[in-house]
Design an enzyme around this catalytic site. Sequence first.
Site, short mmCIF file in Angstrom:
data_model
loop_
_atom_site.label_atom_id
_atom_site.label_comp_id
_atom_site.label_asym_id
_atom_site.label_seq_id
_atom_site.Cartn_x
_atom_site.Cartn_y
_atom_site.Cartn_z
N ARG A 131 -15.77 -21.22 76.11
CA ARG A 131 -16.79 -21.25 77.15
C ARG A 131 -17.51 -22.58 77.16
O ARG A 131 -17.97 -23.07 76.11
CB ARG A 131 -17.81 -20.13 76.95
CG ARG A 131 -17.20 -18.74 76.98
CD ARG A 131 -18.27 -17.66 77.08
NE ARG A 131 -19.20 -17.69 75.96
CZ ARG A 131 -20.26 -16.88 75.86
NH1 ARG A 131 -20.53 -16.00 76.84
NH2 ARG A 131 -21.06 -16.95 74.82
N PHE A 186 -20.46 -7.01 78.60
CA PHE A 186 -21.25 -7.68 77.56
C PHE A 186 -21.49 -6.67 76.42
O PHE A 186 -21.98 -5.57 76.65
CB PHE A 186 -22.57 -8.07 78.23
CG PHE A 186 -23.44 -9.01 77.47
CD1 PHE A 186 -22.91 -10.02 76.69
CD2 PHE A 186 -24.83 -8.91 77.58
CE1 PHE A 186 -23.74 -10.91 76.01
CE2 PHE A 186 -25.66 -9.80 76.91
CZ PHE A 186 -25.12 -10.78 76.12
N ASP A 207 -27.17 -6.23 84.81
CA ASP A 207 -27.53 -7.08 83.69
C ASP A 207 -27.46 -8.53 84.16
O ASP A 207 -26.40 -9.02 84.57
CB ASP A 207 -26.59 -6.86 82.51
CG ASP A 207 -27.04 -7.67 81.28
OD1 ASP A 207 -27.51 -8.80 81.46
OD2 ASP A 207 -26.92 -7.16 80.17
N TYR A 230 -32.78 -16.40 76.72
CA TYR A 230 -32.32 -17.42 75.76
C TYR A 230 -31.05 -18.12 76.20
O TYR A 230 -30.56 -18.99 75.52
CB TYR A 230 -32.17 -16.84 74.35
CG TYR A 230 -31.05 -15.86 74.16
CD1 TYR A 230 -29.80 -16.29 73.72
CD2 TYR A 230 -31.24 -14.52 74.38
CE1 TYR A 230 -28.77 -15.38 73.52
CE2 TYR A 230 -30.23 -13.61 74.19
CZ TYR A 230 -29.00 -14.05 73.75
OH TYR A 230 -27.99 -13.15 73.57
N LYS A 231 -30.51 -17.75 77.37
CA LYS A 231 -29.34 -18.47 77.86
C LYS A 231 -29.79 -19.52 78.87
O LYS A 231 -30.31 -20.55 78.49
CB LYS A 231 -28.33 -17.47 78.43
CG LYS A 231 -27.73 -16.60 77.32
CD LYS A 231 -26.78 -15.55 77.82
CE LYS A 231 -26.33 -14.66 76.67
NZ LYS A 231 -25.43 -15.33 75.70
#
Lengths: 263, 263
Positions: free
Chosen positions: B236, B13, B74, B99-100
């Site tokens: 995605r 990431f 993470d 926020y995901k």
Amino acid sequence: PDRGNIVGGADEFPTDRYVLEGLASARGLEIRRHADKDTALVCRSLVDFRTSALGDVADLVDEAHAVGALAMVDLSHAGGIVPVDLDGSGVDLAVGCTYKWLCAGPGAPAYLYVRRDLQESMRQPIWGWFGQRDMFAMGPAYDPEPDIRRFLAGTPSILALAAVDAAAGLTGMTAVREASLALTAAFIDGVGAAAEVVTPEQRGGHVAVRHPEAAAVSQRLAAAGLVTDTRADLIRFGFHPLTSSLDDVAKAVCRCQVAFSGN
Amino acid sequence: PDRGNIVGGADEFPTDRYVLEGLASARGLEIRRHADKDTALVCRSLVDFRTSALGDVADLVDEAHAVGALAMVDLSHAGGIVPVDLDGSGVDLAVGCTYKWLCAGPGAPAYLYVRRDLQESMRQPIWGWFGQRDMFAMGPAYDPEPDIRRFLAGTPSILALAAVDAAAGLTGMTAVREASLALTAAFIDGVGAAAEVVTPEQRGGHVAVRHPEAAAVSQRLAAAGLVTDTRADLIRFGFHPLTSSLDDVAKAVCRCQVAFSGN
């Protein structure tokens, strides 16, 4: 600069003191009270968080630049209540918060100013994806934007920024400043006979009064509908020109006269 | 530990890669791919942000602890969709965003986990007033809280935390995980004949499909009402069990079959 000390006041806003102390500890720097030829950065608040004393950005810039150090001003207690011309002042860096006079709520986003010609050479220590050039390419190496955007780290909080947006969209700082000075002058005049006002003539937007039983007085004021806060033996009164009138100040003075006398 | 390198994946990431790169640059550390006796920290994502491949916290812990390094995971693409027992895993540190899968909005607050017995000895680099013991005393020196509170820096954003509070208050992670696996299995089954699915069997909550014209396909899908995003040649697809049903997945498969073929 590759120098050994940072200048910050012993009475500075704790956020500045603690952050500078952490930085000094990590980098092996010393924190001093006055600038010398080994000073990297001079950091002072424009408005003293306790007394409301208003400093002078030009003095700060002179002190720092005389020894080749960077000048940083903390606008936390000034932003939104005292007009400041950062570009015209020669200051190198400025920081501040939006949850005080800009009324954007607890924990609202902070801000950073970097003098334009320093933007390309300075880096912020947290290399986040919002500072990355072409951020969605998610390239292999960190290659920051050339301008102020490089100081961004992560995705900013949209909910929190919505509150800042409303505050920052207000204009008319000269009128705000004039109204603020009128409110604080009226309060100082009214309360001065009953208590020791520590706020000097050159002041920011709040007024601080010394009282040996500051916490108890603050509680009595709260019971009477007047919200203040205390820092040791100081009671701080804030008058926002957008929400407070001279009539509010007159009422506050009456309540103070009662509360200061122990009732 | 006083060691010379940090381990992180080249495909990690970007937020992790950039932050570790910045840290390495400031401290004179190297970033490596595999742990050795000079490794201070091994940092890996639990769910790969591109392929959705699910890693194993136990493997990470083994790799790090075998050489005496700290293990950090993470959880950004796992938190809220894959159950994780941090205390039981032996991992030293964990970070993640809300926020995901926790749906708390862009820029919502991140989180940090520190194994309990490391909390008193570790310090965070930004010494803010929310980490200070007796913060309102505003004492002369920084004296952090003895526990996880010492990792706080400034006042948290109340507006942003309100959104996290709603997300974090949801319970039933096992049911969420089961529903997530059912949704992604249905999508992989449905779309697999028409496109190259790169998401492996051991997966997180999203599915990634490789397509040479990923950006164009993503735009065609958006025009058909299906919002995806692309990372290079990967598209995605995210299916949140709280808002998506198997019927939604069936519709998505139909739209993909059209969009993949160039219409």
